[in-house]
Design an enzyme around this catalytic site. Structure first.
Site, mmCIF file in Angstrom:
data_model
loop_
_atom_site.group_PDB
_atom_site.id
_atom_site.type_symbol
_atom_site.label_atom_id
_atom_site.label_comp_id
_atom_site.label_asym_id
_atom_site.label_seq_id
_atom_site.Cartn_x
_atom_site.Cartn_y
_atom_site.Cartn_z
ATOM 1 N N VAL A 20 -7.069 8.019 -20.051
ATOM 2 C CA VAL A 20 -6.073 6.215 -20.140
ATOM 3 C C VAL A 20 -5.097 6.178 -20.946
ATOM 4 O O VAL A 20 -5.408 6.162 -22.334
ATOM 5 C CB VAL A 20 -6.950 5.844 -19.715
ATOM 6 N N CYS A 21 -3.836 6.102 -20.208
ATOM 7 C CA CYS A 21 -2.819 5.921 -21.227
ATOM 8 C C CYS A 21 -2.824 4.262 -21.947
ATOM 9 O O CYS A 21 -3.035 3.877 -20.888
ATOM 10 C CB CYS A 21 -1.419 6.000 -20.666
#
Lengths: 138, 130
Positions: free
Chosen positions: B77-78
Site C-alpha cells: 500500500v503506497c
C-alpha cells in the site's frame, strides 16, 4: 557481486484534468519519485489530461493549490519528453499556444534549453505506446 | 511470466479491485508469478481492516489477504496515498500517538519505489483503474 542494471522505457499516461480529481497530482508524484530509478521515462497527455499542461492555472478560487509549476521541474528529473495528443487538444478547442512552455536543459549540448512538449497525432501516440516496456495509466 | 499488478481504485466503488483479484487468481492458476501487488490512489482502501460490507456481499480486503497468504503475495500500500486516506499501520499509529491502526493483515505500507522496482523486475505491469 555485480548486479545487472535493467533500464526500461516507462510511460505515464495522463487522461484526467488537473483539478476535480486527484489522479493528475498523484500521477505526477509517481513520476517524480520514480526519477530516482534511472529509467527512460516519458509522459503522455490525452483526453482531459491535456488540461494538466494548460497555461495560466489559477485554482485558488476553488481552494486548491496550483501544482502546474511542478511540470517545469520535470527536466531536472531527466523527464524530457512530454507527448500531447493533437486530437485531444482539437476536440477541446485548444491549441499548442494554450500549453505551458516546458523545457529542459541539454547537458550534452551546452545546456541549451530545448522543448519538452511534443504534439503528436493519436496514431503516433499509439506507436509510442507500443515502444514502451511499462505503461502506467492514470 | 512475472507480473506486477497496480490497483488504483477503492473497493466496492469501482470494479478495479475485483478485476485485479480475478486476474491474479487466473495468472497464479496458470503458473505465472505475481511479483507484487501495489495499491495506489483510493486503491489503498482495499487494505482497510474496518470494512464491514453486508453479509451476502464479498469482503475484498479479506479476499486479498487470503489470496496473499495462500500464495505468499507481496501486497503493498503506497504510504503517501495511505496517509491522505487514513490507512495506518501499527508502527505509524505508535509514532503518531494514535490508539488504533487499520491496516488489514497481509498488507504492508511502503513507498512508490516498490511499484517502480516491481515494474523493473517484472515482465509485465498490469494496471487496474478508471
Amino acid at each position: 557481486m555485480s548486479q545487472t542494471v535493467i533500464t526500461k522505457k516507462f510511460m505515464y499516461v495522463n487522461r484526467k484534468a488537473p483539478y476535480g480529481t486527484v489522479y493528475a497530482l498523484e500521477s505526477l508524484e509517481v513520476a517524480l519519485i520514480a526519477a530516482a530509478f534511472d529509467q527512460e521515462v516519458s509522459l503522455a497527455f490525452l483526453d482531459d489530461g491535456v488540461y494538466q499542461l494548460m497555461r495560466g492555472q489559477a485554482p485558488e478560487g476553488i481552494g486548491m493549490k496550483n501544482f502546474s509549476p511542478a511540470y517545469h521541474a520535470l527536466g531536472d528529473y531527466d523527464i524530457t519528453s512530454l507527448y500531447v495528443e493533437r486530437e485531444s487538444l482539437v476536440e477541446r478547442g485548444l491549441s499548442e499556444a494554450d500549453i505551458m512552455p516546458i523545457t529542459w536543459e541539454d547537458e550534452g549540448d551546452n545546456w541549451i534549453e530545448k522543448p519538452s512538449i511534443h504534439i503528436c497525432s493519436r496514431k503516433e501516440m499509439s506507436t509510442l505506446f507500443a515502444m514502451q516496456d511499462v505503461i502506467f495509466s492514470f | 511470466m512475472k507480473f506486477t499488478i497496480m490497483i488504483n481504485e477503492g473497493p466496492y466503488q469501482h470494479q478495479a479491485s475485483d478485476s485485479a483479484l480475478q486476474f491474479t487468481r487466473a495468472a497464479l492458476a496458470q503458473g505465472h508469478e505475481i511479483f507484487r501487488v501495489f495499491f495506489y490512489h483510493d486503491g489503498v482502501n482495499n487494505a482497510n481492516s474496518l470494512s464491514r460490507p453486508p453479509r451476502d456481499d464479498r469482503q475484498l480486503q479479506k479476499e486479498w489477504a487470503t489470496l496473499a497468504e495462500a500464495h505468499g503475495l507481496d501486497l503493498v500500500v503506497c504510504t503517501a496515498a495511505a496517509q491522505r486516506r487514513g490507512i495506518i499501520d501499527a508502527d505509524e499509529a505508535t509514532r503518531k500517538g494514535l490508539n488504533m491502526s487499520n491496516l488489514n493483515n497481509g498488507f504492508r505500507i511502503s513507498g512508490l519505489g516498490q511499484l517502480i522496482e516491481g515494474s523493473i523486475q517484472s515482465d509485465r505491469t498490469v494496471v487496474f483503474g478508471d
